[in-house]
Design a protein around this motif. Structure first.
Motif, PDB file in Angstrom:
ATOM      1  N   TYR A 157       0.852  -1.172   0.064  1.00  0.00           N
ATOM      2  CA  TYR A 157       0.076   0.110  -0.020  1.00  0.00           C
ATOM      3  C   TYR A 157       0.870   1.241  -0.132  1.00  0.00           C
ATOM      4  O   TYR A 157       2.006   1.186   0.244  1.00  0.00           O
ATOM      5  CB  TYR A 157      -0.875   0.058   1.196  1.00  0.00           C
ATOM      6  CG  TYR A 157      -2.001  -1.141   1.192  1.00  0.00           C
ATOM      7  CD1 TYR A 157      -3.211  -1.181   0.578  1.00  0.00           C
ATOM      8  CD2 TYR A 157      -1.490  -2.178   2.005  1.00  0.00           C
ATOM      9  CE1 TYR A 157      -4.048  -2.137   0.759  1.00  0.00           C
ATOM     10  CE2 TYR A 157      -2.504  -3.337   2.054  1.00  0.00           C
ATOM     11  CZ  TYR A 157      -3.695  -3.414   1.466  1.00  0.00           C
ATOM     12  OH  TYR A 157      -4.558  -4.349   1.536  1.00  0.00           O
ATOM     13  N   LEU A 162      -3.073   3.030   3.115  1.00  0.00           N
ATOM     14  CA  LEU A 162      -3.006   2.264   4.232  1.00  0.00           C
ATOM     15  C   LEU A 162      -3.844   2.758   5.384  1.00  0.00           C
ATOM     16  O   LEU A 162      -4.364   2.324   6.466  1.00  0.00           O
ATOM     17  CB  LEU A 162      -1.558   2.320   4.857  1.00  0.00           C
ATOM     18  CG  LEU A 162      -1.130   1.640   6.154  1.00  0.00           C
ATOM     19  CD1 LEU A 162      -1.249   0.064   5.582  1.00  0.00           C
ATOM     20  CD2 LEU A 162       0.420   1.912   6.221  1.00  0.00           C
ATOM     21  N   ALA A 177      -0.784  -1.865  11.307  1.00  0.00           N
ATOM     22  CA  ALA A 177      -0.913  -0.900  10.432  1.00  0.00           C
ATOM     23  C   ALA A 177       0.030   0.352  10.609  1.00  0.00           C
ATOM     24  O   ALA A 177       1.100   0.737   9.811  1.00  0.00           O
ATOM     25  CB  ALA A 177      -1.945  -0.357  10.011  1.00  0.00           C
TER      26      ALA A 177
END
Length: 556
Positions: A157, A162, A177
């Motif tokens: 990403y 993201l 993340a």
């Protein structure tokens, strides 16, 4: 004309220099104010061409930062824009010193001549090589961020895409993340430190070549701060620390209880509900369709505007891996067209594009037929009022975007807007410290950020993260690199937008008429008189911030 059909041609520097020189010489010989204004309209045409083609190149480069053709075009404009600035300033000096200035000032306004005065203080031909280097560094940072490749859960990403995981309902997902984000920035923080160090030293050298102690004074001139200076901003930040920081801390305490965590972690910073943040219920096409319905119902002016945008393909909002991060509105003068650039990622920020960026674009559309182009040349402090206020004016339609979570979105928006003000002031104070102390090392810069976070965001716990916990957050804030001292304008505009919200709670119709008047006033008046004319208090006025906090504390 549809954006996809707009023809592009590179601005020929030699031809532009000849046209500038010709208009400048004829302006010097003008025998009357009327003749001077007729020549000034020729200048408008030249600037429209330069502005349109340069902006088309920028947009198309931002849409795909790996497109080799537009990458070279962007590099070309990075090189020639300071040279073109030389001619623009030379032209302005002819008007500024003209025996027909009184006529011209009556025609194009005193704000225009004050802005000219500031531009003279911000430019000298000897700065051109440094300005070219500065442009290249800014472009380098933008490409580095835009082309980020972040592995996560078996996919790759960019920063924009993201975000939906960094704000996910599940805390463990968020944590993973943010770990991926931290790992990415750790891998490039050395390069970002290098870029910023060169930018600070470059801008400091420019300032000292002009006789200023540091870049702060030059930065204010470059931002066209024609109504306030460093002292007013310092007083504003002081009041934010006194009233908004405690207010934001109380909001964060309520949010902590609501999402059910013992302590707010940085991974919770953008999460407002235990069941997750409200997200748009439609796909991008449905979000744009809901926006079209909303603006059709809001007013005849907004209906005409949004229909124009849709019919001419003036949105590029889908997130893509090689697209520049963030969002903006810009304007294409030859086609009298606003343009909105964004990165939809499945979060509520997709709807913010339809409100915030459309606030900018609507004001640009309102002014598209204005004969005096300087009246549309607003400062960022004014521009952000249009966008942030539109976020509030569209509250009544949020059910179309969020369904039965409309009220959750409205609560989140109010809380987020309120908590933003301390953050925005922190970014501004950080930049002042950086340019007042240009010899700071990269490590010392991060220490400054950590200290400021303790003052402005005391609720935040980085849990020992090796990047964010060591003062690295600012490296993802593009404005710090691209537009020094811009960020405080968001805070000032938030205070004005909140006043519009207070007005619309009393009488929505009157509030909207006041907003329309503000859009049409544009740059005809200086900042404070303009606010007064539409019934707003200056954010710099003592007591204004306290009153805002007291009102919104009751609502929240």
């Amino acid at each position: 004309m549809k954006f996809s059909e707009m023809p592009y041609q590179r601005v020929n520097l030699e031809e532009a220099e000849k046209r500038f020189t010709d208009i400048i010489e004829r302006q010097k010989q003008a025998g009357s104010g009327e003749e001077q204004f007729a020549l000034h309209q020729e200048y408008y045409k030249l600037m429209d061409e330069i502005g349109t083609y340069g902006t088309l190149a920028m947009i198309r480069h931002d849409i795909d930062t790996t497109d080799e053709f537009y990458e070279k075009e962007q590099e070309y404009y990075d090189e020639i824009s300071p040279i073109l600035d030389k001619y623009k300033v030379a032209y302005q000096k002819v008007l500024f010193e003209s025996p027909h200035r009184a006529y011209m000032e009556e025609k194009i306004g005193p704000v225009t001549f004050k802005s000219m005065e500031l531009s003279f203080k911000a430019f000298d031909e000897k700065l051109i090589p440094l300005m070219q280097e500065e442009n290249a560094l800014v472009t380098r940072y933008g490409k580095l961020i835009a082309t980020a490749e972040i592995p996560f859960e078996g996919e790759v990403y960019n920063l924009s895409l993201l975000r939906k995981f960094a704000t996910a309902r599940d805390r463990d997902t968020r944590r993973r993340a943010w770990k991926a984000l931290s790992d990415y920035f750790l891998s490039v923080t050395g390069e970002i430190d290098e870029i910023y160090d060169k930018l600070v030293k470059n801008r400091t050298e420019q300032a000292r070549m002009l006789g200023y102690e540091n870049f702060v004074e030059l930065g204010y001139y470059r931002m066209n701060r024609n109504s306030y200076g460093k002292e007013e901003v310092e007083n504003f930040r002081r009041q934010v620390k006194e009233y908004f920081v405690p207010f934001a801390s109380r909001i964060h305490s309520q949010r902590q209880e609501r999402i059910g965590v013992e302590k707010l972690s940085y991974v919770d910073n953008d999460v407002f509900f235990k069941e997750g943040n409200p997200a748009p219920i439609g796909n991008p096409e449905e979000i744009l369709a809901a926006g079209q319905k909303m603006y059709a119902e809001l007013s005849p002016e907004t209906k005409e505007f949004f229909d124009f945008m849709q019919e001419n393909g003036l949105f590029d909002v889908l997130g893509r891996k090689t697209k520049r991060q963030g969002g903006y509105m810009t304007y294409l003068p030859l086609f009298k067209s606003p343009f909105i650039f964004a990165n939809f990622n499945g979060t509520s920020s997709d709807v913010d594009v339809i409100t915030h960026e459309c606030g900018h674009a609507f004001q640009g559309y309102v002014m598209r037929e204005e004969e005096i182009q300087e009246f549309a040349d607003i400062t960022m402090g004014t521009a952000e009022i249009h966008s942030m206020s539109m976020e509030y004016f569209t509250y009544g339609w949020m059910g179309d975007f969020f369904g039965d979570r409309k009220e959750d979105y409205l609560k989140m928006h109010l809380e987020d807007s309120s908590a933003f003000v301390p953050y925005g002031c922190m970014v501004d104070e950080f930049q002042h410290i950086m340019y007042e102390n240009p010899e700071l090392t990269p490590k010392e810069r991060k220490e400054v950020w950590k200290k400021l976070e303790a003052e402005y965001r005391p609720h935040l716990d980085y849990e020992g993260d090796p990047f964010f916990g060591e003062g690295g957050w600012w490296q993802r804030q593009a404005h710090i690199f691209q537009s020094p001292f811009y960020y405080i304008d968001y805070c000032l505009a938030t205070i004005c937008a909140m006043q519009f919200k207070m007005k619309m709670d009393e009488d929505y119709g009157k509030a909207w008429e006041s907003y329309l008047k503000l859009c049409r006033l544009s740059a005809r008046k200086f900042y404070v008189p303009m606010l007064q004319e539409v019934g707003l208090r200056s954010p710099f006025e003592d007591g204004c911030i306290r009153e805002i906090v007291e009102h919104f504390e009751q609502k929240l």
